[in-house]
Design a protein around this motif. Structure first.
Motif, PDB file in Angstrom:
ATOM      1  N   GLY A 261       0.801  -1.228   0.000  1.00  0.00           N
ATOM      2  CA  GLY A 261       0.000   0.000   0.000  1.00  0.00           C
ATOM      3  C   GLY A 261       0.821   1.258   0.000  1.00  0.00           C
ATOM      4  N   GLU A 262       1.938   1.248   0.726  1.00  0.00           N
ATOM      5  CA  GLU A 262       2.800   2.432   0.784  1.00  0.00           C
ATOM      6  C   GLU A 262       3.319   2.775  -0.610  1.00  0.00           C
ATOM      7  N   LEU A 263       3.728   1.725  -1.351  1.00  0.00           N
ATOM      8  CA  LEU A 263       4.217   1.928  -2.722  1.00  0.00           C
ATOM      9  C   LEU A 263       3.077   2.367  -3.629  1.00  0.00           C
TER      10      LEU A 263
ATOM     11  N   LYS B 151       5.534  -4.749 -11.206  1.00  0.00           N
ATOM     12  CA  LYS B 151       5.564  -6.099 -10.636  1.00  0.00           C
ATOM     13  C   LYS B 151       6.982  -6.669 -10.690  1.00  0.00           C
ATOM     14  N   THR B 152       7.723  -6.340 -11.752  1.00  0.00           N
ATOM     15  CA  THR B 152       9.118  -6.767 -11.852  1.00  0.00           C
ATOM     16  C   THR B 152       9.951  -6.129 -10.746  1.00  0.00           C
TER      17      THR B 152
ATOM     18  N   LYS C 157      11.405  -6.649  -3.569  1.00  0.00           N
ATOM     19  CA  LYS C 157      10.527  -7.225  -2.537  1.00  0.00           C
ATOM     20  C   LYS C 157       9.775  -6.210  -1.689  1.00  0.00           C
ATOM     21  N   TYR C 158      10.446  -5.153  -1.252  1.00  0.00           N
ATOM     22  CA  TYR C 158       9.861  -4.299  -0.225  1.00  0.00           C
ATOM     23  C   TYR C 158       9.516  -2.916  -0.771  1.00  0.00           C
ATOM     24  N   PRO C 159       8.297  -2.434  -0.470  1.00  0.00           N
ATOM     25  CA  PRO C 159       7.856  -1.124  -0.978  1.00  0.00           C
ATOM     26  C   PRO C 159       8.818   0.014  -0.653  1.00  0.00           C
ATOM     27  N   LYS C 160       9.363   0.015   0.561  1.00  0.00           N
ATOM     28  CA  LYS C 160      10.256   1.114   0.959  1.00  0.00           C
ATOM     29  C   LYS C 160      11.469   1.194   0.037  1.00  0.00           C
ATOM     30  N   ILE C 161      12.014   0.012  -0.341  1.00  0.00           N
ATOM     31  CA  ILE C 161      13.187  -0.006  -1.223  1.00  0.00           C
ATOM     32  C   ILE C 161      12.815   0.512  -2.605  1.00  0.00           C
ATOM     33  N   ILE C 162      11.645   0.086  -3.118  1.00  0.00           N
ATOM     34  CA  ILE C 162      11.225   0.529  -4.452  1.00  0.00           C
ATOM     35  C   ILE C 162      11.002   2.041  -4.461  1.00  0.00           C
TER      36      ILE C 162
ATOM     37  N   GLU D 218      12.425   4.218  -2.518  1.00  0.00           N
ATOM     38  CA  GLU D 218      13.749   4.853  -2.459  1.00  0.00           C
ATOM     39  C   GLU D 218      14.435   4.814  -3.816  1.00  0.00           C
ATOM     40  N   LYS D 219      14.283   3.679  -4.523  1.00  0.00           N
ATOM     41  CA  LYS D 219      14.879   3.547  -5.855  1.00  0.00           C
ATOM     42  C   LYS D 219      14.286   4.579  -6.817  1.00  0.00           C
ATOM     43  N   ILE D 220      12.960   4.747  -6.743  1.00  0.00           N
ATOM     44  CA  ILE D 220      12.299   5.716  -7.624  1.00  0.00           C
ATOM     45  C   ILE D 220      12.740   7.136  -7.275  1.00  0.00           C
ATOM     46  N   LYS D 221      12.836   7.428  -5.988  1.00  0.00           N
ATOM     47  CA  LYS D 221      13.280   8.766  -5.576  1.00  0.00           C
ATOM     48  C   LYS D 221      14.733   9.004  -5.972  1.00  0.00           C
ATOM     49  N   GLU D 222      15.514   7.914  -5.914  1.00  0.00           N
ATOM     50  CA  GLU D 222      16.922   8.002  -6.289  1.00  0.00           C
ATOM     51  C   GLU D 222      17.069   8.276  -7.784  1.00  0.00           C
ATOM     52  N   ASN D 223      16.188   7.635  -8.588  1.00  0.00           N
ATOM     53  CA  ASN D 223      16.208   7.845 -10.039  1.00  0.00           C
ATOM     54  C   ASN D 223      14.796   7.713 -10.599  1.00  0.00           C
ATOM     55  N   PRO D 224      14.019   8.811 -10.579  1.00  0.00           N
ATOM     56  CA  PRO D 224      12.634   8.757 -11.072  1.00  0.00           C
ATOM     57  C   PRO D 224      12.535   8.340 -12.534  1.00  0.00           C
ATOM     58  N   TYR D 225      13.645   8.459 -13.262  1.00  0.00           N
ATOM     59  CA  TYR D 225      13.611   8.185 -14.701  1.00  0.00           C
ATOM     60  C   TYR D 225      13.596   6.688 -14.993  1.00  0.00           C
ATOM     61  N   MET D 226      13.749   5.875 -13.940  1.00  0.00           N
ATOM     62  CA  MET D 226      13.561   4.440 -14.133  1.00  0.00           C
ATOM     63  C   MET D 226      12.119   4.142 -14.518  1.00  0.00           C
ATOM     64  N   LEU D 227      11.207   5.063 -14.199  1.00  0.00           N
ATOM     65  CA  LEU D 227       9.788   4.886 -14.521  1.00  0.00           C
ATOM     66  C   LEU D 227       9.520   4.956 -16.023  1.00  0.00           C
ATOM     67  N   THR D 228      10.461   5.465 -16.803  1.00  0.00           N
ATOM     68  CA  THR D 228      10.250   5.556 -18.259  1.00  0.00           C
ATOM     69  C   THR D 228      10.158   4.166 -18.889  1.00  0.00           C
ATOM     70  N   LYS D 229      10.572   3.134 -18.147  1.00  0.00           N
ATOM     71  CA  LYS D 229      10.461   1.772 -18.672  1.00  0.00           C
ATOM     72  C   LYS D 229       9.028   1.259 -18.603  1.00  0.00           C
ATOM     73  N   ILE D 230       8.169   1.985 -17.882  1.00  0.00           N
ATOM     74  CA  ILE D 230       6.773   1.592 -17.765  1.00  0.00           C
ATOM     75  C   ILE D 230       6.009   2.114 -18.972  1.00  0.00           C
TER      76      ILE D 230
END
Length: 739
Positions: free
Chosen positions: A159-161, A177-178, A184-189, A191-203
């Protein structure tokens, strides 16, 4: 063996913020747990506690966690365990629950819920306790509530994610989902997105500009290397979307400057000095490494095949076969038609190129007859789309397959393909083949003596995706090309002659022409002003329905959008062919541009879609261009049951929204490779800038028995003045001619 236990981290022995790997010394929450695990044969340290380690979010000391553990067999210390999972009880505050729900429910479902409840209500808790009053919510019954409850309870641990993504209207996708599977954990995901929001361009559906807005909303640095890399990737991808494999330095720099809006010098320094992971620089040309490798591999495979000659007939035998065939059928083969058989016989890779009416299909029929009489039946007939494979099956009398289906491709990234071991492979409609599918095809050919024939019309439109395979191999001079120029079957001056005139820029209409113009027995032009176009195609469609079935008729337009685009045309035809009925289920999608699907509708799939559930609980693949009929709409299961030529699948509503369109009208691009008994072509002045001779020729050559063209003479003539740019920036020609 897995061990589940409640622990309290009391000491952080190690934690790496880069890879999220942590080691914690933990006490047991309950003494009973200590005795239980000893009794079950597990070990503890000499201090009576355990050490847990793994990729996890940073844990709070002195807070209880439920963990699922595996004994660390590599450790020399007792009581050391690897973390399989941390079960974190996630609490989503009521004011964030709307964003959470937006990621797993439809827009209307969320809207209807919040017409009954407020953003201060704890919806999730109400659902958990079964106190949610679904009867007050519009369009919700017991079954729909149970489906919603299941989704919520399955998703609440993330839910947090989901709430974080919901702020930016990002739906849960396969990419998310990948990420969940990987981290595994929402907090890590998060943090990853905040670290590099441009990873979302793969969606899918999130381009650079949307990811950039998200980045700026969280205060991301505009000159960050991640942002510049993403911008450069996006600029190259835009060129890929236009069909080009590479972009030159100057154009890339200008596109990046327009996009990033930062100091030009920063971008120049970046392009000149940065080592890209995915981008390759060849001189002043930039490309993605994987595209470069694909074109290189295609060239290597083709040259390897072209270096061999596996003759099936002697020249004398072939001469005799051709003479006998012509005598038996009372026909003559013109010079290049006859030449084709010798070129095919003498080389293992050959191109047969010809316009509509030059005899490409006929020559294939003759070749297949000769092979059959020779006892060679190990033959594979292929085409890029389902429609094109049906056309090929009809004129050859042998079963033809789409390349995807024959190779057993299960996903666009699939490397696990079914090998091709046949002696003869024929690929029709090669102009539609992009470098991705050609690469897979060539990799699949395991028979070193396979004879490969590519058949195509190089005046038709090139592939929608990146690369220009047919053009490149023709102009490389490395692969033998037989070009058929003489067009036959024009005695009545109908469809074929009109298509030939377009290709040769022979004007057959005056700009002042209006009204009905008849060409031969099978072609009618009705020249009217734009205001009458809609009435015109409706009138003629109804007339054609008296002679043909709906699946044998198509309306072709250069565009999807506007009053004369395929979306609106399909809505009008649906009213004629399959109007609303109390006996037919239907489902509307979208708000602004609503589209209603109804049982009995003719539809087309627009994306390669893998592993869809079938009605007999199996799975099947449905490919781009496959057409089908809607058999049922199941609101409870939220699926549409569609029959794609005997493959009956359950397409979920999300898949329908993304992949399914009505197929009574289609764009000219989408129609390529298909044939229809009757075709209505729309050519209007509102489409002038999209028109060219190649597009018009492609539309006209789809008609088999009858064609009606609606438009204005000056619009048609204007389109004929322009040719599509058939050249694309690629490396394939260079690789082919390299020694």
């Amino acid at each position: 063996m897995l061990l589940q236990v409640d622990v309290i981290p009391v000491r952080e022995l190690h934690y790496n913020d880069d890879d999220y790997y942590g080691i914690y010394a933990c006490d047991f929450c309950q003494k009973d747990d200590f005795y239980r695990i000893i009794k079950e044969g597990y070990e503890v340290s000499k201090y009576g506690n355990i050490t847990i380690k793994g990729t996890i979010p940073k844990l709070e000391l002195n807070k209880a966690y439920t963990v699922v553990l595996l004994p660390d067999i590599k450790s020399k210390y007792k009581g050391s365990y690897d973390i399989a999972e941390i079960i974190i009880d996630v609490e989503i505050p009521p004011h964030e629950q709307k964003n959470f729900l937006k990621t797993i429910l439809t827009e209307n479902q969320v809207k209807n819920i919040y017409e009954v409840y407020t953003e201060e209500d704890d919806i999730i808790q109400l659902i958990k306790e079964d106190k949610f009053d679904y009867e007050k919510v519009k369009h919700m019954n017991k079954n729909r509530y149970e489906n919603m409850k299941k989704k919520v309870l399955e998703s609440v641990n993330f839910g947090e994610l989901y709430a974080f993504l919901g702020k930016y209207d990002i739906k849960i996708s396969s990419v998310i989902k990948t990420l969940i599977n990987e981290y595994k954990y929402p907090k890590i995901i998060i943090e990853k997105i905040k670290e590099n929001p441009y990873m979302l361009t793969k969606i899918k559906g999130i381009g650079f500009e949307r990811a950039d807005k998200i980045a700026q909303s969280i205060g991301y640095d505009l000159t960050s290397p991640n942002r510049i890399v993403a911008g450069i990737h996006y600029a190259i991808e835009e060129e890929n979307n236009a069909g080009h494999v590479w972009v030159d330095y100057k154009k890339l720099l200008n596109k990046a400057i327009d996009l990033l809006k930062i100091n030009n010098k920063i971008i120049e320094d970046f392009l000149n000095n940065f080592e890209f992971e995915e981008v390759l620089r060849i001189g002043d040309r930039f490309t993605f490494k994987y595209l470069y490798e694909i074109e290189k591999n295609i060239a290597t495979k083709l040259k390897e095949m072209a270096s061999k000659s596996n003759k099936i007939f002697t020249d004398e035998e072939l001469e005799q076969l051709l003479d006998d065939y012509c005598e038996r059928h009372g026909v003559q083969l013109e010079e290049n038609q006859r030449k084709f058989f010798f070129e095919w016989n003498n080389h293992n890779v050959v191109l047969l190129i010809g316009y509509g009416g030059t005899g490409k299909s006929w020559l294939q029929q003759i070749l297949l007859e000769f092979l059959k009489n020779k006892g060679i039946n190990n033959i594979c007939l292929l085409s890029p789309t389902g429609k094109a494979s049906k056309v090929m099956t009809n004129y050859t009398g042998m079963e033809a397959y789409t390349i995807h289906r024959r190779l057993g491709i299960r996903s666009d990234d699939s490397e696990d393909i079914t090998p091709i071991v046949e002696d003869v492979v024929i690929v029709d409609e090669t102009s539609m083949c992009d470098i991705f599918i050609i690469n897979k095809l060539l990799n699949a050919i395991e028979n070193k003596n396979t004879k490969l024939l590519f058949v195509g019309d190089d005046f038709q439109l090139p592939s929608v995706r990146v690369g220009n395979f047919l053009y490149d191999i023709i102009h490389s001079g490395i692969i033998p090309v037989v070009r058929l120029n003489k067009v036959f079957r024009q005695k009545d001056g109908g469809i074929l002659e009109v298509a030939t005139n377009v290709r040769e820029q022979k004007y057959f209409l005056k700009n002042t022409d209006s009204g009905r113009k008849v060409f031969g027995k099978d072609c009618l032009f009705h020249l009217v002003v734009s205001d009458y176009m809609e009435d015109g195609y409706i009138h003629y469609y109804k007339k054609l329905l008296t002679m043909y079935n709906p699946e044998d008729i198509v309306v072709l337009s250069p565009t999807k959008k506007g009053k004369l685009g395929t979306i609106e045309i399909n809505k009008k035809i649906q009213e004629i062919v399959n109007p609303p009925s109390e006996y037919k289920k239907e489902k509307a999608f979208g708000k602004k541009n609503q589209i209603t699907f109804r049982v009995g509708d003719l539809v087309m799939n627009t994306e390669n879609t893998y592993n869809i559930k079938t009605i007999d609980d199996g799975v099947a693949d449905v490919f781009n261009g496959d057409t089908g009929i809607i058999l049922d709409i199941d609101e409870e299961e939220k699926v549409m049951i569609i029959d794609f030529d005997g493959i009956v699948v359950k397409m979920n509503f999300e898949g329908v929204t993304n992949n399914i369109i009505h197929a009574w009208a289609t764009t000219i691009h989408k129609s390529q490779g298909s044939q229809y008994k009757a075709v209505i072509v729309i050519i209007d002045k509102s489409m002038k800038f999209q028109l060219n001779a190649n597009l018009i020729y492609t539309a006209f050559s789809r008609a088999k028995d009858y064609m009606i063209v609606l438009g204005q003479a000056n619009s048609i003539n204007y389109g004929m003045t322009k040719f599509a740019n058939m050249e694309r920036r690629s490396f394939l020609q260079e690789f082919l001619v390299e020694v």
